[in-house]
Write an enzyme that holds these catalytic residues in place. Structure first.
Site, short mmCIF file in Angstrom:
data_model
loop_
_atom_site.label_atom_id
_atom_site.label_comp_id
_atom_site.label_asym_id
_atom_site.label_seq_id
_atom_site.Cartn_x
_atom_site.Cartn_y
_atom_site.Cartn_z
N LYS A 15 0.95 -1.07 -0.06
CA LYS A 15 -0.06 0.00 0.01
C LYS A 15 0.80 1.24 0.04
O LYS A 15 0.59 2.23 -0.77
CB LYS A 15 -0.88 0.15 1.26
CG LYS A 15 -1.66 -0.97 1.21
CD LYS A 15 -3.15 -0.75 2.40
CE LYS A 15 -2.22 -0.73 3.70
NZ LYS A 15 -1.73 -2.13 4.14
N ARG A 90 -12.40 1.47 8.22
CA ARG A 90 -12.29 -0.11 8.41
C ARG A 90 -13.46 -0.86 8.51
O ARG A 90 -13.14 -2.07 8.39
CB ARG A 90 -11.32 -0.05 9.72
CG ARG A 90 -9.72 0.48 9.74
CD ARG A 90 -9.03 0.44 11.13
NE ARG A 90 -7.88 1.09 10.93
CZ ARG A 90 -6.54 0.44 10.60
NH1 ARG A 90 -6.77 -0.80 9.96
NH2 ARG A 90 -5.47 1.00 10.56
N ARG A 129 12.64 -7.95 5.85
CA ARG A 129 12.64 -6.80 6.02
C ARG A 129 13.31 -6.50 7.47
O ARG A 129 12.79 -6.97 8.54
CB ARG A 129 11.16 -5.97 6.12
CG ARG A 129 11.16 -4.79 5.85
CD ARG A 129 9.60 -4.02 5.73
NE ARG A 129 8.59 -4.43 6.77
CZ ARG A 129 7.38 -4.13 6.65
NH1 ARG A 129 6.88 -3.33 5.53
NH2 ARG A 129 6.63 -4.49 7.54
N ARG A 162 11.56 -6.36 13.17
CA ARG A 162 10.61 -5.62 14.05
C ARG A 162 10.02 -6.95 14.40
O ARG A 162 9.85 -8.02 13.89
CB ARG A 162 9.73 -4.72 13.39
CG ARG A 162 10.37 -3.37 12.97
CD ARG A 162 9.29 -2.50 12.54
NE ARG A 162 8.41 -2.92 11.51
CZ ARG A 162 7.36 -2.61 11.19
NH1 ARG A 162 6.80 -1.44 11.34
NH2 ARG A 162 6.41 -3.16 10.24
N ARG A 173 -1.49 -11.36 11.69
CA ARG A 173 -1.88 -10.14 11.02
C ARG A 173 -2.48 -10.27 9.69
O ARG A 173 -3.60 -9.67 9.59
CB ARG A 173 -0.65 -9.37 10.98
CG ARG A 173 0.00 -8.72 12.08
CD ARG A 173 1.48 -7.93 12.03
NE ARG A 173 0.96 -6.69 11.39
CZ ARG A 173 2.02 -6.10 10.63
NH1 ARG A 173 3.33 -6.59 10.49
NH2 ARG A 173 1.75 -4.87 10.19
#
Length: 222
Positions: A15, A90, A129, A162, A173
């Site tokens: 996104k 949302r 990442r 992270r 998630r």
């Protein structure tokens, strides 16, 4: 023509990349709800103080307050050509609220991009990442690796992963996104505003498809 757009997609779907590429071309503003919340709170305005009060207590900011923040932002000069909303709405009730806000401004949602991607592709993207512990610069160990393993090119800080980018967390998630977002996807699909895009392509191809699909939708409206 004012273009008020929404972008939906799971974490890792791209996104942010598509928004950064698309908004300058369309001359519209990218509004990330999370970033906007922080900016409004830091501004010290009456609305910012109200939102800050909810955040400090750990309470969810009510939809009505979020709606006022969005409407206030839409009224600014930099949003006169349109916006790309990321993070709001949302839920279908929030989507209905947004419709009312835009109607008050004599505007409406033009299209909703849904970046569709397989879970395994998201996992493969995010587990590689990392970012600098010191300056925050992002890297991707496959697509954008540092010059020296584990070390930031800019400041020499250590590169860390992270918690959100660990495989187990990524899968949780992703499942949460699908569960919570499907009603919203269905809402916009019924209104014939949804533009599903295969987000497994490279960023250039995703941008090309997004522009072509938006143009086709606009031509059908005329």
């Amino acid at each position: 023509m004012v273009k008020d757009l929404i972008i939906l997609g799971a974490p890792g779907a791209g996104k942010g990349t598509l928004s950064a590429d698309l908004c300058p071309l369309l001359k519209i503003k990218h509004i990330s709800t999370g970033d906007l919340l922080r900016e409004v709170v830091e501004s010290g305005s009456a609305l910012g103080q109200e939102i800050g009060g909810y955040i400090k207590t750990g309470a969810l900011v009510p939809d009505e307050v979020i709606g006022r923040m969005i409407k206030e932002q839409l009224n600014t000069a930099e949003c006169r050509n349109g916006v790309l909303l990321d993070g709001f709405p949302r839920t279908p009730p929030q989507a209905e609220m947004l419709e009312n806000i835009l109607a008050d401004l004599q505007r409406r949602i033009t299209a909703v991009f849904f970046l569709n991607i397989e879970q395994e592709q998201v996992v493969n993207r995010l587990i590689h990442r990392v970012s600098c512990r010191k300056c925050g610069k992002p890297y991707h160990l496959i697509n954008l690796p540092p010059k020296k393993s584990g070390i930031c090119d800019d400041c020499g800080g250590d590169l860390i992963q992270r918690e959100d980018d660990r495989e187990e967390t990524i899968r949780k998630r992703f499942a949460t996104f699908l569960e919570k977002t499907q009603p919203l996807i269905d809402f916009y699909d019924r209104k014939k505003l949804l533009l599903p895009i295969n987000a497994g392509n490279n960023p250039q191809e995703t941008l090309r498809i997004a522009l072509a699909d938006l143009e086709a939708l606009l031509n059908n409206i005329k």
